[in-house]
Design an enzyme around this catalytic site. Sequence first.
Site, PDB file in Angstrom:
ATOM      1  N   GLY B  54       0.823  -1.200   0.000  1.00  0.00           N
ATOM      2  CA  GLY B  54       0.000   0.000   0.000  1.00  0.00           C
ATOM      3  C   GLY B  54       0.856   1.248   0.000  1.00  0.00           C
ATOM      4  N   SER B  55       0.336   2.327  -0.576  1.00  0.00           N
ATOM      5  CA  SER B  55       1.022   3.615  -0.476  1.00  0.00           C
ATOM      6  C   SER B  55       0.801   4.191   0.921  1.00  0.00           C
ATOM      7  CB  SER B  55       0.494   4.581  -1.538  1.00  0.00           C
ATOM      8  OG  SER B  55       0.858   4.135  -2.820  1.00  0.00           O
ATOM      9  N   GLY B  56       1.485   5.295   1.219  1.00  0.00           N
ATOM     10  CA  GLY B  56       1.358   5.930   2.526  1.00  0.00           C
ATOM     11  C   GLY B  56       2.534   5.642   3.436  1.00  0.00           C
ATOM     12  N   HIS B  57       3.519   4.861   2.921  1.00  0.00           N
ATOM     13  CA  HIS B  57       4.701   4.531   3.726  1.00  0.00           C
ATOM     14  C   HIS B  57       5.954   5.193   3.167  1.00  0.00           C
ATOM     15  CE1 HIS B  57       2.071   1.602   5.496  1.00  0.00           C
ATOM     16  NE2 HIS B  57       1.971   0.913   4.379  1.00  0.00           N
ATOM     17  N   LYS B 105       5.903  -7.815   2.391  1.00  0.00           N
ATOM     18  CA  LYS B 105       5.581  -7.616   3.804  1.00  0.00           C
ATOM     19  C   LYS B 105       4.410  -8.521   4.172  1.00  0.00           C
ATOM     20  CE  LYS B 105       4.886  -3.085   3.748  1.00  0.00           C
ATOM     21  NZ  LYS B 105       4.834  -2.911   2.263  1.00  0.00           N
ATOM     22  N   ASP B 110      -1.273  -8.476   0.672  1.00  0.00           N
ATOM     23  CA  ASP B 110       0.008  -8.440  -0.040  1.00  0.00           C
ATOM     24  C   ASP B 110       0.478  -9.855  -0.383  1.00  0.00           C
ATOM     25  OD1 ASP B 110      -0.220  -5.774   0.707  1.00  0.00           O
ATOM     26  OD2 ASP B 110       1.879  -5.556   1.266  1.00  0.00           O
ATOM     27  N   HIS B 219      -0.239   0.839   9.673  1.00  0.00           N
ATOM     28  CA  HIS B 219      -1.516   1.270   9.082  1.00  0.00           C
ATOM     29  C   HIS B 219      -2.461   1.711  10.184  1.00  0.00           C
ATOM     30  CE1 HIS B 219       0.188  -2.079   6.738  1.00  0.00           C
ATOM     31  NE2 HIS B 219      -0.042  -1.282   5.719  1.00  0.00           N
TER      32      HIS B 219
END
Lengths: 342, 342
Positions: B54-57, B105, B110, B219
């Site tokens: 996911g994006s946001g990391h 991860k 994922d 998250h």
Amino acid sequence: MKKLINEAANVVREALEGIEAAHGDRLRVSLEPFYVVRGDAPRAGKVGLVSGGGSGHEPMHGGYVGRGMLDAACPGQIFTSPTPDQIFAASKAVNGGAGVLHIVKNYTGDVMNFELAAEMLRDDGVAVESVLVDDDVAVENSLYTAGRRGVGLTVLMEKLLGAAAEDGATLASLKKLGESIRAAGRSMGMALTACTVPQAGKPSFTLAEDEMEVGIGIHGEPGRRRAKLATADEITVMLMEPILRDLPFESGDEILLFVNGMGGTPLIELYIIYRKAAEIAAQQGLKVVRNLVGSYITSLEMSGCSITLLRMTEELIKLWDAPVDTPAWKNCRLTIGKPGAG
Amino acid sequence: MKKLINEAANVVREALEGIEAAHGDRLRVSLEPFYVVRGDAPRAGKVGLVSGGGSGHEPMHGGYVGRGMLDAACPGQIFTSPTPDQIFAASKAVNGGAGVLHIVKNYTGDVMNFELAAEMLRDDGVAVESVLVDDDVAVENSLYTAGRRGVGLTVLMEKLLGAAAEDGATLASLKKLGESIRAAGRSMGMALTACTVPQAGKPSFTLAEDEMEVGIGIHGEPGRRRAKLATADEITVMLMEPILRDLPFESGDEILLFVNGMGGTPLIELYIIYRKAAEIAAQQGLKVVRNLVGSYITSLEMSGCSITLLRMTEELIKLWDAPVDTPAWKNCRLTIGKPGAG
């Protein structure tokens, strides 16, 4: 106030102890008075490059001490100028006989204390020059400043002069180069939220949930105006227009485009700002030849961004690409092969 | 919600456009489907290293694409797994005939989507292996995970395997090296504040002004427990003790100590955490041979930190020091001279 700290009064000292623990193989940290110097200082025949200012803008300045950038940094308490004693001691520690150049952001306290330190150094037989950084187009004069404030250009100044000093430039030529960089760079910033100075314990100002501050400084000083929250694209226009108009930047100019985070803004948002800034630059006929995207000069956990444009020359591009090895800035432009090559 | 964005639905796409605008000289960005690859991909005879999530990391994973690290990254929407199609396309783009290694991860989505992509790739004649990262000692199973979550070790895995792949390691040897790194690293994190997913528009959880979450995921998943706000030193103990006990790390071990910011935490605070973490490591007889301090795997603007310890070997130290040139991670260990030398 929610922070990862122990006592508010010990924040700067304990962070310096952390820097020593993490980077003591390459840097030396002095706790009385506070300063950070390259482990190999002084270098005979090299001009010593010294900057400093209030803490709370990390990684600037301590994170930029190392080969190819600063020789020393003098951190004051949070948002508080370093003392003349600190600047004197750090300058002495890096003087290798070729003199010392001070990079000074234009805040009244910083200017005064660097000037006092320079007098002490001259009395001590050390050649000293200084370069002022005053790139913020948002306001003339403000809470802590006569004239324009020094903001994002400081980071670029430290990289470029650091490379030139490493190459053996003299004190006089560094001063001249610094003045040319000062003349060619402009910045403006904005904030979505305030930050909290640990010893104050509460935010330095308040913004409603639908407000932002346009033209903010790096200490939460007021900007040009408080405005209704806007989109990333609209915000980018609000920052780029005054910058472009000020120098002015003109079609055909080669520029470095620097999008900086204020500390609490995620990198993903900075790239959204960069996208629009690059589009505006292209529309104006500017050629972005180098760039920088990240949180390099911050205001604690403030949320927001700033944009800096610097008109580049062949010389500046070469200095920009020169290797650098500091805790927060490393540069290693490796050649990459052709697609499909072994 | 205060963010530097345009439409919430366009955050990932516009950030990718920004990455292309900023780094298009070295990277290629695909918008249908989303992925980022090295400009020189595929490299004949080199194993392609692919990660994603996911994006946001950010800067993970897109910021780590480049020579000496990843060949490609597949960003999903914010906190959302990338699709099998994305992973398939990115893997095909970097396959130079020596196969592809996926760094995954341990989150249910994922794992499933990387496995589906691997099947599609094998059907297409591409050799694929994967390494799972599940280093978070805070909890067994959680909101998005069966087993332990993959957190900070992912960053170290990408650097170390990236260096080995650049050196010409085979797919089988990279898989083996990845498993040894997986076995030797442990992490734990905490949060002072929650983050806000743009499309949700409100914080993913709430913490009172005097509360923190210990053992948080990346998250905003719940951790081990909600606790009263503590000092930086106390927090460091809370994170270090479970990590040290878990592997366990033992006196005489050489380790890499990684103090990571969650996105909204100033660097100055991370050094206060590092200071105490290094002290605890020394008390336990551990020798910190390498370290990393900064916001490398984040959770949007969440305030907090995580600590990762990795037991090092001579081989890992060599891979760690190898040159790397990506947007967010450059390494250029310049030799520094002796004090006073010219």
